[in-house]
Design a protein around this motif. Sequence first.
Motif, PDB file in Angstrom:
ATOM      1  N   ASN A 122     -14.906 -34.628 -30.711  1.00 46.36           N
ATOM      2  CA  ASN A 122     -16.250 -34.451 -30.180  1.00 46.36           C
ATOM      3  C   ASN A 122     -16.203 -33.400 -29.073  1.00 46.36           C
ATOM      4  OD1 ASN A 122     -18.723 -34.585 -28.928  1.00 46.36           O
ATOM      5  ND2 ASN A 122     -18.778 -36.814 -28.814  1.00 46.36           N
ATOM      6  N   THR A 123     -16.688 -32.200 -29.340  1.00 53.72           N
ATOM      7  CA  THR A 123     -16.628 -31.100 -28.377  1.00 53.72           C
ATOM      8  C   THR A 123     -17.598 -31.282 -27.210  1.00 53.72           C
ATOM      9  OG1 THR A 123     -18.166 -29.804 -29.733  1.00 53.72           O
ATOM     10  CG2 THR A 123     -15.806 -29.427 -30.065  1.00 53.72           C
ATOM     11  N   ASP A 124     -18.446 -32.308 -27.280  1.00 48.97           N
ATOM     12  CA  ASP A 124     -19.343 -32.595 -26.163  1.00 48.97           C
ATOM     13  C   ASP A 124     -18.634 -33.358 -25.046  1.00 48.97           C
ATOM     14  OD1 ASP A 124     -21.497 -31.363 -27.425  1.00 48.97           O
ATOM     15  OD2 ASP A 124     -22.113 -33.219 -28.433  1.00 48.97           O
ATOM     16  N   LEU A 125     -17.460 -33.910 -25.349  1.00 49.70           N
ATOM     17  CA  LEU A 125     -16.705 -34.650 -24.341  1.00 49.70           C
ATOM     18  C   LEU A 125     -16.059 -33.686 -23.347  1.00 49.70           C
ATOM     19  CD1 LEU A 125     -14.828 -37.204 -26.638  1.00 49.70           C
ATOM     20  CD2 LEU A 125     -16.777 -37.679 -25.143  1.00 49.70           C
ATOM     21  N   PRO A 126     -15.801 -34.150 -22.123  1.00 52.08           N
ATOM     22  CA  PRO A 126     -15.047 -33.325 -21.165  1.00 52.08           C
ATOM     23  C   PRO A 126     -13.639 -33.061 -21.712  1.00 52.08           C
ATOM     24  CG  PRO A 126     -16.068 -35.200 -20.067  1.00 52.08           C
ATOM     25  CD  PRO A 126     -16.249 -35.413 -21.540  1.00 52.08           C
ATOM     26  N   LYS A 127     -13.006 -32.003 -21.239  1.00 53.62           N
ATOM     27  CA  LYS A 127     -11.710 -31.564 -21.757  1.00 53.62           C
ATOM     28  C   LYS A 127     -10.684 -32.692 -21.824  1.00 53.62           C
ATOM     29  CE  LYS A 127      -8.008 -28.258 -20.864  1.00 53.62           C
ATOM     30  NZ  LYS A 127      -7.549 -27.165 -20.011  1.00 53.62           N
ATOM     31  N   GLN A 128     -10.500 -33.428 -20.744  1.00 54.52           N
ATOM     32  CA  GLN A 128      -9.493 -34.495 -20.705  1.00 54.52           C
ATOM     33  C   GLN A 128      -9.773 -35.554 -21.760  1.00 54.52           C
ATOM     34  OE1 GLN A 128      -6.918 -34.008 -18.755  1.00 54.52           O
ATOM     35  NE2 GLN A 128      -5.849 -35.852 -19.371  1.00 54.52           N
ATOM     36  N   GLU A 129     -11.033 -35.913 -21.935  1.00 58.15           N
ATOM     37  CA  GLU A 129     -11.391 -36.918 -22.936  1.00 58.15           C
ATOM     38  C   GLU A 129     -11.199 -36.388 -24.348  1.00 58.15           C
ATOM     39  OE1 GLU A 129     -15.038 -39.107 -22.260  1.00 58.15           O
ATOM     40  OE2 GLU A 129     -14.848 -38.706 -20.110  1.00 58.15           O
ATOM     41  N   ARG A 130     -11.444 -35.089 -24.563  1.00 55.51           N
ATOM     42  CA  ARG A 130     -11.189 -34.480 -25.887  1.00 55.51           C
ATOM     43  C   ARG A 130      -9.707 -34.557 -26.228  1.00 55.51           C
ATOM     44  NH1 ARG A 130     -14.508 -30.098 -24.023  1.00 55.51           N
ATOM     45  NH2 ARG A 130     -12.635 -28.827 -23.878  1.00 55.51           N
ATOM     46  N   ILE A 131      -8.853 -34.288 -25.245  1.00 55.40           N
ATOM     47  CA  ILE A 131      -7.404 -34.355 -25.458  1.00 55.40           C
ATOM     48  C   ILE A 131      -7.004 -35.773 -25.843  1.00 55.40           C
ATOM     49  CG2 ILE A 131      -5.162 -34.198 -24.319  1.00 55.40           C
ATOM     50  CD1 ILE A 131      -6.418 -31.876 -22.622  1.00 55.40           C
ATOM     51  N   LEU A 132      -7.480 -36.750 -25.106  1.00 55.59           N
ATOM     52  CA  LEU A 132      -7.143 -38.145 -25.392  1.00 55.59           C
ATOM     53  C   LEU A 132      -7.688 -38.571 -26.750  1.00 55.59           C
ATOM     54  CD1 LEU A 132      -7.757 -39.695 -21.863  1.00 55.59           C
ATOM     55  CD2 LEU A 132      -5.553 -39.216 -22.967  1.00 55.59           C
ATOM     56  N   ASP A 133      -8.888 -38.137 -27.079  1.00 51.19           N
ATOM     57  CA  ASP A 133      -9.484 -38.451 -28.377  1.00 51.19           C
ATOM     58  C   ASP A 133      -8.635 -37.861 -29.503  1.00 51.19           C
ATOM     59  OD1 ASP A 133     -11.494 -39.445 -30.160  1.00 51.19           O
ATOM     60  OD2 ASP A 133     -12.345 -37.430 -30.258  1.00 51.19           O
TER      61      ASP A 133
END
Length: 89
Positions: free
Chosen positions: A36-47
């Motif tokens: 999900n590219t709408d997430l902040p960078k750190q959350e995208r990495i964890l996702d």
Amino acid sequence: MEQCPYTLEQLKAMQAVDVRTVDPATLRDIRDVTVNTDLPKQERILDFMRQIGNPYCYRHGKYVVKVSFTDTDVTLEDRLLSYIRSKCR
């Protein structure tokens, strides 16, 4: 903020996977990963990490892909540009 889903020991074990002996059926196919590219960078990495399982070794169809990094200030973009320039001579 969420923590990394893996311990340092688990990440080192994932990094040490040998592509010559790994069972491809145990690896996730990166084409099934949707971040999900709408997430902040750190959350995208964890996702991404939660979805891919092993961020160092995964499948792309029938191919096993192994990713590694060196401790350098040179970026991937720098390396790619250098490679392309060497092929265009």
